[in-house]
Structure formats: C-alpha cells, structure tokens
Design a protein around this motif. Structure first.
Motif, short mmCIF file in Angstrom:
data_model
loop_
_atom_site.label_atom_id
_atom_site.label_comp_id
_atom_site.label_asym_id
_atom_site.label_seq_id
_atom_site.Cartn_x
_atom_site.Cartn_y
_atom_site.Cartn_z
N ALA A 13 6.10 -2.22 5.03
CA ALA A 13 5.83 -2.10 3.69
C ALA A 13 4.53 -1.71 3.46
CB ALA A 13 6.03 -3.69 3.23
N GLY A 14 4.08 -0.43 3.18
CA GLY A 14 2.65 0.34 3.31
C GLY A 14 1.99 -0.07 4.51
N VAL A 16 1.61 -2.88 5.74
CA VAL A 16 1.90 -4.17 6.52
C VAL A 16 3.38 -3.43 7.17
CG1 VAL A 16 2.78 -6.73 6.13
CG2 VAL A 16 0.61 -5.69 5.02
N GLN A 53 -1.12 -5.72 10.29
CA GLN A 53 -1.62 -4.68 9.21
C GLN A 53 -2.07 -3.49 10.03
OE1 GLN A 53 -4.53 -6.73 6.95
NE2 GLN A 53 -6.34 -6.46 8.41
N GLU A 343 -4.18 -6.91 -1.44
CA GLU A 343 -3.07 -5.85 -1.51
C GLU A 343 -2.24 -6.47 -0.23
OE1 GLU A 343 -3.65 -1.81 -1.95
OE2 GLU A 343 -1.89 -1.23 -0.67
N VAL A 344 -3.09 -6.65 1.05
CA VAL A 344 -2.34 -6.95 2.17
C VAL A 344 -1.52 -8.20 1.78
CG1 VAL A 344 -2.37 -7.58 4.55
CG2 VAL A 344 -3.65 -5.57 3.86
N SER A 346 -0.29 -9.58 -0.80
CA SER A 346 0.89 -9.34 -1.72
C SER A 346 1.88 -8.65 -0.95
CB SER A 346 0.66 -8.43 -2.96
OG SER A 346 0.60 -7.08 -2.77
N ARG A 347 1.70 -7.81 0.01
CA ARG A 347 2.61 -7.06 0.87
C ARG A 347 3.55 -8.09 1.53
NH1 ARG A 347 3.61 -1.69 -0.24
NH2 ARG A 347 1.57 -0.70 -0.78
N GLU A 349 3.65 -11.01 0.90
CA GLU A 349 4.35 -11.98 -0.14
C GLU A 349 3.95 -13.54 -0.03
OE1 GLU A 349 8.73 -11.23 0.32
OE2 GLU A 349 8.28 -9.24 -0.24
#
Ligand SMILES: Nc1ncnc2c1ncn2[C@@H]1O[C@H](COP(=O)(O)OP(=O)(O)O)[C@@H](O)[C@H]1O
Ligand SMILES: [Mg+2]
Length: 584
Positions: A13-14, A16, A53, A343-344, A346-347, A349
């Motif tokens: 996910a990007g 992550v 990450q 950002e990390v 939210s990835r 969750e």
C-alpha cells in the motif's frame, strides 16, 4: 548489511508494505524489500506479519518478492567526514549517489536500493592520540582527534558500554573503517554507529543558562533561545520560516549546524548549497559549509524517509554535542514531517486522532524536541556540549490552532510567532513582538556580558510595545489626535522600535547580522530619545513638531552602523539628540 532472515511480501500500500515469514524480526529493524533491496523499517508486528515502511520509491514492488531482515535498527555512521556533507533521510551521501555507478551524473532520487557508505571510505585522516597504551578508559573518553575541518577538531570517543585498558593504538593516517585503538584486544573503529531513534547517553543534563546568539535583534533582545534549548517558529506560507532558519544557520554562534530540509521544495536547499560554500563564518573565518551538515529530504523524495530524517539529524547533532560542541539543529518543516506520519498512519488504517494525525503525534514530536539539551558528556574529563533545536511549523492556512503547532508550542521553550499580516506589510522578520515568548531566563547572562542594564532596557521595550498595542486600538477607532501628548510620543517610539529596531533584512550586507553591542546601543538611543522627549513636554508643546524632528532620520540610519563603531556612533547620536532638543 547482513541478512538474518528472509520473508515474502504479501501486501503493498504505497510506502507501507506487509511481509510474512520474518520470524524473529524486531520492531524498528531495518529490512531490505524486493529485488531492488529498498530500505525499509519494521513499524508494526502482528502475528506472522511484519508491517514495513519503505524509505524509497516503492512503485513496481510485487507480492511474493523477498524481504530481508538485517537484524538491527536504523543507525547512522558517526565519524570524521560528516561536516560539509549532504545526506538523504537515511544518511546516504547525496553527492556520491548523484555520481552514478559509472561516474555519470544521475538523479540521486531515482537510484533505488543503493548501499553507499555515508562517509568516504577512502579518505585518510591524520590522528593525534590522546590516550596511551595501558591506560584505563571508559565510555566518552577521547581516544584520538583529527582536524576534520579548519575550525573543528573531531574527537573520537570510546563508545557506550566499552571500557577497559587500551592495549594498542591505531595507525595514522587512518580511514573510516580502521581502528583508532584496541580496548582489551578488541578494535574500536574510527567510525561508530548509533540507532537514530535512541538519544545518546550523557553524564548529566544541565540547566540551559547561556543564550544562542543569532545576531537577529528580535531574537537576541526580545525572545532569545538558550543553548541546549528549543524554539518553534510557526507561520503561514511566505511568512519567513525558511529565511529565518537559514539566517540562524548562517549567523548563530553554534559550532556545528545540522540543517534538516524536510519535505520542502528542493530549490530552497539548493540555495543553501550554493550560498554556504561562499560564506565565511564571522567567528572563525572558515567557510560556513565546514561547520554544516545538510540532511535533505525534499518534497520530491519518498515521504516515509522524512520521518527518519529528523532523527538522523538530531543523532548526528548529539554526536558532536558529546565531543563538546554547541550544535544547532534546524528542521524545516516539522509539518511536512507530521504529514508523513499521517500518511503512513492512514495506510496502516490506524484510528486517526485530531485532523487525521495519529494519536502518537505528540509523543513523536516530543522525541524530537526533548533531545535538545545542555549536557555534561560521559568520560573521565567531561565536556560541556549542547544541542539546540529550532523547528519550523507550516500550519495550513496559517491557523495556529492545528495539532502540530499546538504540540510544538507545548514542547519548545521559545516561540517565535510569525504573522502573515506583518509579512504582507514587509515587516521582516515577521515575528510578532507581543505574541511571541521565551521561557529561558537569560537576563543575568546579558547583564554580565553586554551591559548591566541590558535586561532593564529589554523589559522597557517589551512594556512599551505592549502599551502601544493598546493605544493602537484607540487610534484605530478614534484617530491619533485623541491621544494625550505623552501617549503620542509613546506611540511614535513604538513605531521607531518596530521599524528601526525590530525590522532587519536578512539580505542586507551590513544588517543581516547585528552584534549584541550594536543591539544594545540602538535600543539605548531609542529609549534616550523617548525619555528626553517626554521630559520636554509642557503645556504648550507642539507634539507634532517634536515627533517630526529631523533627528529621527539619524535614528533610522542606526542599522547601517558597523558592529565595531556602534558605541561611538551611538554616543555621538545621544549628543545630537541633546543638541536638537535644546534647540527645539
Ligand atoms: N528576515 C527577512 N528579511 C528580508 N526578507 C525576508 C525575511 N524573511 C522573509 N523575507 C521575505 O519573505 C519571503 C518568503 O520567506 P520564506 O522564508 O520563503 O517563507 P516560508 O518559508 O515561511 O514560506 C522571502 O523570499 C523574502 O522575500
Ligand atoms: Mg519555507
């Protein structure tokens, strides 16, 4: 780096990614992801899964690709050759990266998975040994020194948790990987490592009681920061955060500057790179770049590495602190760093907290600001050193109620409040004179070192600026004519303090740096004029005539005094004031 275990990518996910099969991996271990061996860090462990990450551009990664656990946390290399260098957020040397594998210049940010030693392994250093064979040493003791740059002697210390007897000394000259000495038969290499997320140990924390001199009047006179203290400078777009950080990097009297460009535009850092090699340090005459280390993690670089860049910077700062130096760590901007956390998170969750930031935002910010300090180092002959932290904050829309600004305010000892309104009126530095504050008690130092009425004068100026703020409200409603004659003079003095004292162009040849003596005499002239004018007042005084006196033109020219002639110029000006007022 060694590999202790290999797993497989199961989700991406990007920045992550998730791997399985990394049995035994610990939190914050560094891993190598995919066939390109991108650098990553384990940030969460959940049963058989390790959440990672990735510090490099993760596009093109595929499920099923290998992930290698290196078995250790993210560390930085510490040794001579750091000064004058430019690193990315995980301490890869950008100039060496840009040179490309075949010597041709490439975009350093497009090269992925590259493993380059942070310090030039081929460079030789002449060592001067400080200890002898047979000597008993403990952590923090200096084993050897080398002249790292013209002004800075690099002190190679016994690493933490090593003590014993020096059994052999290294050779000189030596390179980064060579031993400086052997302790109980075990080599101590010239370059040591330290995990970036852990503060380096010290013997004692001391109370910061000496100011970091910046040559900026609004800072030194009104809102100074202590060496080993911390300051935060929030401000909307274009209010002068970057100019302020760079001005401090140029002029402040720290021995070492670590400048972390975090998530901001690359061209701003390019300016530093162009400018610093040509500037000389006013105190040592050496080139400014020789005391500076740049950590560049600009907006075009992968977002997750921003997180690391702050810790990389402060760990390098602590290393020079332990050698006995005063270090200033500038971070521009901590908001961009906070956005990377967001950002990390939210990835991952994670449950978001205020404005989408993770709940651990305040503790992470604290882990940065709380590494500031004035310390006594480890070792048999302790050294005094400091890390001063200056963090810029860019609140969206200039709204200071947002979380990064609010938490920074709680953590930092000095608050420089940048106001968009002042910037719009070209009042620079746009630091507000009543909304800013400092918690450091440094009056005694200034009274003892500059002039015994420094503090008295400083408090006078602050009080007067506060009074003027109140008068301003009346004037806005009813006009200046309603003020009593003494208030008119106070009002005018407020303007003089703002325009002829607090305003200071960072781009003016002479005025970019203002010595403490000059700061003192400038303010003393303004106060003298103010008090003499008040003394002139009697029933039929024409106040308009008083505040229009030609002497004000001379006052406005104080900024162009050179530092050495300030006192003489001021004394002449005091006489001129007397002469003009007796004629008036
Ligand atoms: N101390 C200063 N002296 C002169 N000009 C300044 C000063 N501070 C800021 N400025 C002006 O404001 C502009 C924006 O400043 P900058 O530091 O880039 O803002 P920010 O980083 O807050 O977005 C600069 O390009 C410069 O023209
Ligand atoms: Mg900026």
């Amino acid at each position: 780096m060694t590999t202790v275990n290999t797993g497989k990518l199961v989700r991406i996910a990007g920045p992550v990614v998730v791997a399985e099969g990394l049995t035994g991996a610990r939190l914050y271990n560094v891993v190598r992801v995919g066939t390109n061996r991108l650098i990553g860090e384990v940030i969460r462990l959940e049963g058989p899964e390790a959440v990672i990450q990735v510090y490099e551009d993760s596009s093109g990664l595929q499920v099923g690709s290998p992930v290698e656990d290196t078995g250790g946390p993210l560390t930085v290399d510490l040794g001579p050759g750091l000064l004058g260098n430019i690193f990315d957020g995980v301490q890869r040397p950008l100039p060496a990266l840009a040179a490309g594998p075949d010597g041709r210049e490439v975009d350093p940010f497009l090269r992925r998975g590259v493993e380059l030693p942070p310090l030039n392994p081929g460079r030789e250093w002449d060592l001067t040994f400080v200890v002898g064979v047979g000597e008993l040493v403990e952590p923090g003791d200096v084993l050897a020194t080398t002249q790292e740059t013209e002004a800075i002697e690099h002190r190679m210390m016994v690493p933490a948790e090593r003590n014993g007897t020096v059994t052999r000394l290294g050779a000189s000259p030596a390179t980064a990987a060579d031993p400086v000495a052997w302790i109980d038969g075990q080599p101590v290499p010239m370059t040591t490592t330290w995990p970036v997320r852990t503060g380096r140990p010290v013997a004692r924390l001391l109370d910061p009681d000496v100011p970091l001199i910046t040559g900026q009047r609004v800072v030194d006179t009104l809102f100074p920061v202590a060496r080993g203290g911390s300051a935060t400078i929030p401000g909307g777009f274009g209010t002068g955060k970057t100019v302020h950080e760079q001005t401090l990097a140029k002029w402040c009297d720290a021995d070492i500057i670590v400048y972390v460009g975090c998530g901001e535009r690359g061209n701003e850092l390019a300016e530093v790179l162009e400018e610093f090699p040509n500037l000389t340090d006013p105190r040592t005459g050496a080139r400014l770049m020789e005391r500076t280390i740049l950590i560049a993690n600009t907006s075009n670089m992968p977002v997750a590495a921003r997180e690391a860049s702050i810790y990389t910077g402060i760990t390098i700062g602590e290393y020079y602190r332990d050698q006995g130096y005063d270090v200033a760590v500038m971070a521009d901007s901590t908001s961009r760093w906070g956005e990377a956390l967001r950002e990390v998170s939210s990835r991952l969750e994670e449950m978001p907290s205020e404005e989408g930031y993770p709940a651990y935002l305040p503790s992470r910010l604290a882990e940065f600001y709380e590494r500031a300090g004035l310390v006594e180092s480890l070792g048999r002959t302790p050294r005094r050193g400091s890390v001063t932290v200056v963090g810029a904050v860019s609140p969206p829309g200039g709204d200071f109620s947002e979380p990064v600004t609010q938490y920074s305010l709680r953590l930092a000892g000095t608050f420089w409040s940048l106001e968009s309104d002042l910037a719009r009126r070209r009042h620079f530095p746009a630091i507000h004179w009543t909304r800013s504050y400092t918690l450091y008690q440094l009056d005694d130092w200034f009274d003892g070192r500059v002039a015994d009425d420094w503090a008295d004068q400083r408090h006078w100026a602050s009080r007067l600026l506060g009074e003027v703020e109140q008068l301003q409200q009346i004037v806005q409603l009813l006009g200046v004519d309603v003020l009593a004659p003494a208030e008119r003079i106070t009002f005018q003095t407020g303007r003089i303090i703002r325009e002829d004292f607090l305003q200071q162009s960072a781009f003016d040849q002479v005025d970019a740096f203002c010595s403490l003596t000059k700061q003192y005499w400038m303010l003393r002239v303004i106060r003298y004029l103010h008090e003499q004018l008040l003394g002139c007042l009697h029933e039929d005084t024409d106040v308009d005539e008083l505040i229009g006196l030609p002497i004000y033109d001379l006052v406005a020219r104080m900024k162009s005094w050179s530092g050495t002639e300030a006192e003489d110029q001021a004394k002449a000006l005091l006489e001129a004031i007397d002469a003009e007022l007796s004629a008036a």
